[in-house]
Design a protein around this motif. Structure first.
Motif, PDB file in Angstrom:
ATOM      1  N   LEU A  85      12.313 -12.621  15.212  1.00  0.00           N
ATOM      2  CA  LEU A  85      13.575 -11.978  14.871  1.00  0.00           C
ATOM      3  C   LEU A  85      14.482 -13.034  14.250  1.00  0.00           C
ATOM      4  CD1 LEU A  85      15.446  -9.505  15.003  1.00  0.00           C
ATOM      5  CD2 LEU A  85      15.993 -10.153  17.342  1.00  0.00           C
ATOM      6  N   ASP A  86      14.822 -12.850  12.985  1.00  0.00           N
ATOM      7  CA  ASP A  86      15.618 -13.829  12.254  1.00  0.00           C
ATOM      8  C   ASP A  86      17.041 -13.304  12.101  1.00  0.00           C
ATOM      9  OD1 ASP A  86      16.325 -16.070  10.826  1.00  0.00           O
ATOM     10  OD2 ASP A  86      15.521 -15.331   8.928  1.00  0.00           O
ATOM     11  N   ILE A  87      17.967 -13.904  12.860  1.00  0.00           N
ATOM     12  CA  ILE A  87      19.375 -13.544  12.821  1.00  0.00           C
ATOM     13  C   ILE A  87      20.162 -14.792  13.209  1.00  0.00           C
ATOM     14  CG2 ILE A  87      19.395 -12.720  15.205  1.00  0.00           C
ATOM     15  CD1 ILE A  87      21.426 -10.576  14.332  1.00  0.00           C
ATOM     16  N   ALA A  88      21.353 -14.933  12.673  1.00  0.00           N
ATOM     17  CA  ALA A  88      22.180 -16.089  13.016  1.00  0.00           C
ATOM     18  C   ALA A  88      22.550 -16.038  14.501  1.00  0.00           C
ATOM     19  CB  ALA A  88      23.438 -16.099  12.158  1.00  0.00           C
ATOM     20  N   GLU A  89      22.519 -17.185  15.160  1.00  0.00           N
ATOM     21  CA  GLU A  89      22.877 -17.226  16.576  1.00  0.00           C
ATOM     22  C   GLU A  89      24.378 -17.055  16.777  1.00  0.00           C
ATOM     23  OE1 GLU A  89      21.364 -20.678  18.531  1.00  0.00           O
ATOM     24  OE2 GLU A  89      19.324 -20.305  17.876  1.00  0.00           O
ATOM     25  N   LEU A  90      25.177 -17.507  15.800  1.00  0.00           N
ATOM     26  CA  LEU A  90      26.628 -17.361  15.839  1.00  0.00           C
ATOM     27  C   LEU A  90      27.055 -16.557  14.619  1.00  0.00           C
ATOM     28  CD1 LEU A  90      29.351 -18.119  17.130  1.00  0.00           C
ATOM     29  CD2 LEU A  90      29.359 -20.131  15.666  1.00  0.00           C
ATOM     30  N   VAL A  91      27.595 -15.367  14.865  1.00  0.00           N
ATOM     31  CA  VAL A  91      27.985 -14.455  13.792  1.00  0.00           C
ATOM     32  C   VAL A  91      29.510 -14.437  13.710  1.00  0.00           C
ATOM     33  CG1 VAL A  91      27.931 -12.062  13.033  1.00  0.00           C
ATOM     34  CG2 VAL A  91      25.928 -13.057  14.135  1.00  0.00           C
ATOM     35  N   ASP A  92      30.048 -14.754  12.536  1.00  0.00           N
ATOM     36  CA  ASP A  92      31.500 -14.759  12.363  1.00  0.00           C
ATOM     37  C   ASP A  92      32.087 -13.356  12.386  1.00  0.00           C
ATOM     38  OD1 ASP A  92      31.658 -17.510  12.162  1.00  0.00           O
ATOM     39  OD2 ASP A  92      31.374 -17.506   9.996  1.00  0.00           O
ATOM     40  N   ASN A  93      31.432 -12.426  11.697  1.00  0.00           N
ATOM     41  CA  ASN A  93      31.951 -11.069  11.566  1.00  0.00           C
ATOM     42  C   ASN A  93      30.845 -10.085  11.938  1.00  0.00           C
ATOM     43  OD1 ASN A  93      32.995  -8.618  10.767  1.00  0.00           O
ATOM     44  ND2 ASN A  93      33.720  -9.343   8.791  1.00  0.00           N
TER      45      ASN A  93
ATOM     46  N   THR B 118      13.178 -11.567  21.991  1.00  0.00           N
ATOM     47  CA  THR B 118      14.579 -11.287  22.277  1.00  0.00           C
ATOM     48  C   THR B 118      15.406 -12.522  21.967  1.00  0.00           C
ATOM     49  OG1 THR B 118      13.962  -9.743  24.022  1.00  0.00           O
ATOM     50  CG2 THR B 118      16.205 -10.568  24.075  1.00  0.00           C
ATOM     51  N   VAL B 119      16.557 -12.320  21.341  1.00  0.00           N
ATOM     52  CA  VAL B 119      17.465 -13.431  21.031  1.00  0.00           C
ATOM     53  C   VAL B 119      18.871 -13.076  21.503  1.00  0.00           C
ATOM     54  CG1 VAL B 119      16.125 -14.217  19.044  1.00  0.00           C
ATOM     55  CG2 VAL B 119      17.966 -12.588  18.708  1.00  0.00           C
ATOM     56  N   ASP B 120      19.651 -14.102  21.800  1.00  0.00           N
ATOM     57  CA  ASP B 120      21.067 -13.938  22.124  1.00  0.00           C
ATOM     58  C   ASP B 120      21.885 -14.216  20.878  1.00  0.00           C
ATOM     59  OD1 ASP B 120      21.023 -13.348  24.931  1.00  0.00           O
ATOM     60  OD2 ASP B 120      20.411 -15.420  25.280  1.00  0.00           O
ATOM     61  N   VAL B 121      22.863 -13.359  20.612  1.00  0.00           N
ATOM     62  CA  VAL B 121      23.726 -13.513  19.447  1.00  0.00           C
ATOM     63  C   VAL B 121      25.169 -13.546  19.936  1.00  0.00           C
ATOM     64  CG1 VAL B 121      24.436 -12.497  17.266  1.00  0.00           C
ATOM     65  CG2 VAL B 121      22.080 -12.268  18.013  1.00  0.00           C
ATOM     66  N   ILE B 122      25.918 -14.531  19.455  1.00  0.00           N
ATOM     67  CA  ILE B 122      27.335 -14.645  19.782  1.00  0.00           C
ATOM     68  C   ILE B 122      28.136 -14.127  18.593  1.00  0.00           C
ATOM     69  CG2 ILE B 122      29.207 -16.230  20.325  1.00  0.00           C
ATOM     70  CD1 ILE B 122      27.041 -18.061  21.570  1.00  0.00           C
ATOM     71  N   VAL B 123      29.020 -13.163  18.836  1.00  0.00           N
ATOM     72  CA  VAL B 123      29.829 -12.548  17.791  1.00  0.00           C
ATOM     73  C   VAL B 123      31.282 -12.992  17.969  1.00  0.00           C
ATOM     74  CG1 VAL B 123      30.591 -10.377  16.783  1.00  0.00           C
ATOM     75  CG2 VAL B 123      28.280 -10.580  17.694  1.00  0.00           C
ATOM     76  N   VAL B 124      31.859 -13.554  16.894  1.00  0.00           N
ATOM     77  CA  VAL B 124      33.247 -14.011  16.951  1.00  0.00           C
ATOM     78  C   VAL B 124      34.203 -12.846  16.739  1.00  0.00           C
ATOM     79  CG1 VAL B 124      34.940 -15.542  15.900  1.00  0.00           C
ATOM     80  CG2 VAL B 124      32.580 -16.312  16.165  1.00  0.00           C
ATOM     81  N   LEU B 125      34.014 -12.067  15.661  1.00  0.00           N
ATOM     82  CA  LEU B 125      34.856 -10.910  15.364  1.00  0.00           C
ATOM     83  C   LEU B 125      34.009  -9.658  15.530  1.00  0.00           C
ATOM     84  CD1 LEU B 125      37.525  -9.739  14.319  1.00  0.00           C
ATOM     85  CD2 LEU B 125      36.619  -9.974  12.015  1.00  0.00           C
ATOM     86  N   ALA B 126      34.325  -8.862  16.536  1.00  0.00           N
ATOM     87  CA  ALA B 126      33.499  -7.716  16.905  1.00  0.00           C
ATOM     88  C   ALA B 126      33.669  -6.554  15.943  1.00  0.00           C
ATOM     89  CB  ALA B 126      33.839  -7.276  18.323  1.00  0.00           C
TER      90      ALA B 126
END
Length: 169
Positions: free
Chosen positions: A70-78, A154-162
């Motif tokens: 699963l390729d997704i940024a670990e820290l998502v700004d938006n 499974t990956v954990d993703v941190i979202v800054v702006l929900a």
């Protein structure tokens, strides 16, 4: 102490008390206190709905870790538009290929993000899309193979702006 005035209701003839400012405030504060509890009990705890969705997708087969990336940024700004791609280690031949790839999330209003159907003529077991993330959460990508095996990551993703916050305050 005054008693609330009683007025007949136009449709049923029953006399209803007019609510006072105090009863309206108490009812509103009660709702604010009860609402978080109801939202947790009416919906399941985070992760439980995702686990049930994955179990439904697996159709009773054991879910094994591996073979799926699963390729997704670990820290998502938006969280409004998040690119995500899933690849599965498979030769994509008639004898050994991916039938379906699904993406599930932990905390969005809808647990099923996407389900892609593939076959041996796809050539590669790679899919990509964009999604919305309501908050920091876990994402799972699950692949069902033609032999019936089911693979997961499974990956954990941190979202800054929900995103996905239509009904919340």
């Amino acid at each position: 102490m005054k008693t609330p005035s009683i007025h007949p209701h136009p449709t049923d003839g029953i006399h209803w008390p007019i609510p006072t400012r105090r009863t309206v405030m108490v009812a509103g504060l009660s709702w604010l206190l009860v609402r978080p509890v109801l939202s947790q009990t009416m919906g399941m705890a985070p992760g439980k709905q995702m686990a049930e969705a994955i179990a439904d997708f697996a159709q009773g087969k054991p879910v094994q870790p591996g073979r799926v990336k699963l390729d997704i940024a670990e820290l998502v700004d938006n969280g409004n538009v998040v690119p995500v791609s899933v690849s599965v280690d498979s030769p994509m031949t008639l004898a050994n290929h991916v039938q379906q790839i699904a993406i599930f999330n932990d905390r969005n209003p809808q647990r099923d993000v996407a389900v892609f159907t593939l076959g041996p003529r796809a050539g590669k077991a790679v899919v990509a899309t964009r999604m919305r993330l309501s908050t920091s959460q876990k994402l799972s990508a699950v692949a069902r193979m033609n032999d019936g095996s089911v693979w997961i990551t499974t990956v954990d993703v941190i979202v800054v702006l929900a995103a996905c916050i239509e009904g919340e305050t």
